[in-house]
Design a protein around this motif. Structure first.
Motif, short mmCIF file in Angstrom:
data_model
loop_
_atom_site.label_atom_id
_atom_site.label_comp_id
_atom_site.label_asym_id
_atom_site.label_seq_id
_atom_site.Cartn_x
_atom_site.Cartn_y
_atom_site.Cartn_z
N LEU A 35 -22.17 10.36 11.02
CA LEU A 35 -21.19 10.90 10.07
C LEU A 35 -19.92 11.38 10.78
O LEU A 35 -18.82 11.21 10.27
N ILE A 36 -20.08 11.94 11.96
CA ILE A 36 -18.91 12.37 12.74
C ILE A 36 -18.07 11.16 13.12
O ILE A 36 -16.84 11.17 13.00
N LYS A 37 -18.72 10.10 13.58
CA LYS A 37 -18.00 8.87 13.93
C LYS A 37 -17.28 8.30 12.72
O LYS A 37 -16.13 7.89 12.80
N LEU A 38 -17.97 8.28 11.58
CA LEU A 38 -17.36 7.77 10.36
C LEU A 38 -16.17 8.62 9.95
O LEU A 38 -15.12 8.10 9.58
N GLY A 39 -16.30 9.93 10.06
CA GLY A 39 -15.21 10.84 9.73
C GLY A 39 -13.99 10.59 10.61
O GLY A 39 -12.85 10.59 10.13
N SER A 40 -14.21 10.35 11.89
CA SER A 40 -13.11 10.06 12.81
C SER A 40 -12.38 8.79 12.42
O SER A 40 -11.15 8.73 12.43
N LYS A 41 -13.14 7.77 12.07
CA LYS A 41 -12.54 6.49 11.65
C LYS A 41 -11.70 6.68 10.38
O LYS A 41 -10.60 6.15 10.26
N GLU B 163 -10.30 9.45 9.34
CA GLU B 163 -9.10 10.24 9.67
C GLU B 163 -8.03 9.35 10.30
O GLU B 163 -6.84 9.49 10.00
N GLN B 164 -8.44 8.42 11.17
CA GLN B 164 -7.49 7.51 11.79
C GLN B 164 -6.84 6.60 10.75
O GLN B 164 -5.63 6.38 10.77
N LYS B 165 -7.65 6.09 9.83
CA LYS B 165 -7.11 5.23 8.77
C LYS B 165 -6.13 6.01 7.90
O LYS B 165 -5.09 5.50 7.51
N GLN B 166 -6.47 7.25 7.58
CA GLN B 166 -5.59 8.08 6.76
C GLN B 166 -4.28 8.35 7.46
O GLN B 166 -3.21 8.34 6.84
N ALA B 167 -4.32 8.59 8.77
CA ALA B 167 -3.10 8.82 9.54
C ALA B 167 -2.19 7.60 9.49
O ALA B 167 -0.97 7.73 9.34
N VAL B 168 -2.77 6.42 9.60
CA VAL B 168 -1.98 5.19 9.52
C VAL B 168 -1.36 5.04 8.14
O VAL B 168 -0.17 4.74 8.00
N LEU B 169 -2.14 5.29 7.11
CA LEU B 169 -1.61 5.20 5.74
C LEU B 169 -0.49 6.21 5.50
O LEU B 169 0.50 5.89 4.86
N ASN B 170 -0.65 7.41 6.04
CA ASN B 170 0.40 8.43 5.90
C ASN B 170 1.68 7.99 6.60
O ASN B 170 2.79 8.18 6.08
N ALA B 171 1.53 7.40 7.78
CA ALA B 171 2.71 6.94 8.52
C ALA B 171 3.41 5.82 7.78
O ALA B 171 4.65 5.79 7.68
N ILE B 172 2.66 4.91 7.22
CA ILE B 172 3.25 3.80 6.44
C ILE B 172 3.98 4.36 5.25
O ILE B 172 5.11 3.94 4.96
N ALA B 173 3.37 5.29 4.55
CA ALA B 173 3.99 5.88 3.36
C ALA B 173 5.28 6.62 3.73
O ALA B 173 6.28 6.54 3.02
N MET B 174 5.27 7.30 4.85
CA MET B 174 6.43 8.07 5.28
C MET B 174 7.61 7.15 5.63
O MET B 174 8.74 7.42 5.27
N TYR B 175 7.32 6.04 6.25
CA TYR B 175 8.40 5.14 6.68
C TYR B 175 8.80 4.13 5.62
O TYR B 175 9.83 3.49 5.76
N SER B 176 8.03 4.00 4.57
CA SER B 176 8.38 3.02 3.53
C SER B 176 9.21 3.63 2.41
O SER B 176 9.61 2.94 1.49
N THR B 177 9.46 4.93 2.48
CA THR B 177 10.27 5.58 1.42
C THR B 177 11.69 5.80 1.87
O THR B 177 12.10 5.68 2.94
#
Length: 85
Positions: free
Chosen positions: A63-69, A71-85
């Protein structure tokens, strides 16, 4: 259940659930949008033979490994959202 926030086998008595799961007529169904990794962990935890179930330490580690993955995916999505606006 945990994936949907709904009680599994709602409307059935504990005895009905026990008999259904013991006979193999009832099993948990995972929503199609569930993480494959989470389904793998959850399915391992509910194996009929308790000797085949993972130890608590293994579940926590997975579960810790899954949580880390996630979190990484969410960080990428946040970065995409930030730069696409």
């Amino acid at each position: 259940a945990m994936a949907t926030g709904q009680r599994p086998f709602a409307g059935m008595s504990a005895g009905q659930v026990l008999l259904g799961t013991k006979s193999g007529q009832l099993c948990l169904n995972w929503p199609p949008w569930s993480s494959k990794s989470l389904v793998k962990i959850g399915s391992a935890c509910i194996r009929p033979d308790r000797k085949e179930r993972p130890a608590f330490k293994g579940v926590v580690s997975a579960l810790i490994k899954l949580g880390s993955k996630l979190e990484q995916k969410q960080a990428v999505l946040n970065a995409i959202a930030m730069y696409s606006t």
